[in-house]
Design a protein around this motif. Sequence first.
Motif, short mmCIF file in Angstrom:
data_model
loop_
_atom_site.label_atom_id
_atom_site.label_comp_id
_atom_site.label_asym_id
_atom_site.label_seq_id
_atom_site.Cartn_x
_atom_site.Cartn_y
_atom_site.Cartn_z
N MET A 37 25.07 21.72 -21.26
CA MET A 37 25.61 21.26 -19.98
C MET A 37 26.11 19.83 -20.09
O MET A 37 25.33 18.89 -20.12
CB MET A 37 24.51 21.31 -18.90
CG MET A 37 23.95 22.69 -18.65
SD MET A 37 25.16 23.79 -17.88
CE MET A 37 25.04 23.24 -16.18
N ASP B 175 24.58 19.37 -26.48
CA ASP B 175 24.02 19.79 -25.20
C ASP B 175 24.95 20.81 -24.55
O ASP B 175 26.16 20.65 -24.55
CB ASP B 175 23.86 18.55 -24.29
CG ASP B 175 23.19 18.89 -22.98
OD1 ASP B 175 22.37 19.83 -22.95
OD2 ASP B 175 23.50 18.22 -21.97
N GLU C 131 25.25 14.35 -25.87
CA GLU C 131 24.30 14.52 -24.75
C GLU C 131 24.65 13.51 -23.67
O GLU C 131 24.79 12.31 -23.96
CB GLU C 131 22.87 14.33 -25.28
CG GLU C 131 21.79 14.17 -24.24
CD GLU C 131 21.57 15.40 -23.37
OE1 GLU C 131 22.03 15.39 -22.21
OE2 GLU C 131 20.96 16.37 -23.85
N ASP C 132 24.82 13.96 -22.44
CA ASP C 132 25.23 13.04 -21.37
C ASP C 132 24.07 12.29 -20.75
O ASP C 132 24.26 11.24 -20.15
CB ASP C 132 26.01 13.80 -20.28
CG ASP C 132 25.22 14.94 -19.69
OD1 ASP C 132 24.67 15.75 -20.48
OD2 ASP C 132 25.13 15.04 -18.45
N GLU C 133 22.86 12.83 -20.87
CA GLU C 133 21.72 12.13 -20.26
C GLU C 133 21.19 11.05 -21.19
O GLU C 133 20.74 11.34 -22.30
CB GLU C 133 20.61 13.14 -19.94
CG GLU C 133 20.88 13.91 -18.65
CD GLU C 133 19.91 15.06 -18.47
OE1 GLU C 133 18.71 14.78 -18.32
OE2 GLU C 133 20.37 16.20 -18.52
CA CA Z 1 23.43 17.60 -19.98
#
Ligand code: CA
Length: 230
Positions: free
Chosen positions: A56, A54, A10-12
């Motif tokens: 995105m 995730d 997950e990038d966030e």
């Molecule tokens: Ca994301």
Amino acid sequence: MSSFTILVVEDEDAIRGMLMMVLEQAGFFPIAAIDAEDAQKTLDENPPDLVLLDWMLPGISGAEWARRLKKEPIYREIPIILLTARGEEEDKVRGLEIGADDYMTKPFSPKELVARIRAVLRRSGKIQGQAQINLGDLMLDTEQHRLSIGDKQLEVSPTEFRLMHFFMTHPNKVYTRTQLLDQVWGRSVYIEERTIDVHIRRLRKILEEYGREDLVQTVRGFGYRFSLTD
Ligand code: CA
């Protein structure tokens, strides 16, 4: 068997942090990755039991990475749960077509997430029928994340739960601190061996309340042993 390793991609930061916390509290062993490239590295170093992915992501999208994994014989069997902000039925179908084992739309409740993870692990045969481990009057339930002595339920942290799980499935043998680190924390985690002592001390303190601090024995110059008898 140690607790299940879950790779969280997950990038966030905020969402990743929340996921890590929820998983740890549920007794899983989460590992974080910020994108597919990062996740790929982790995958080889510390193969997870499940990937929480995730959709995105910057660079290679989660959906694209899932598609690639499902084509590789060595990774194909790792279950994937796709996380997405999109709620479109079409995306759900696409996600499952790619080979994802389940699909969740954000926002979701921690309880729902944990239930879905357990369901996927069960379907993939990783959670066997025996979720309960009984040893003398000790009972550890990996699904409900409960530990009890007789009819008394013990309050333990996720780390102490993992330690107890390891000990109860490996009784009467002496383990060095290094072995415990590898088995309970995993090879890719860098913590000092002294940390083990801290957790053992805490665990003993909890067991002491039930008059059972003798369960975890120090073997001088070597390590620790878990045993119902001395
Ligand atoms: Ca994301």
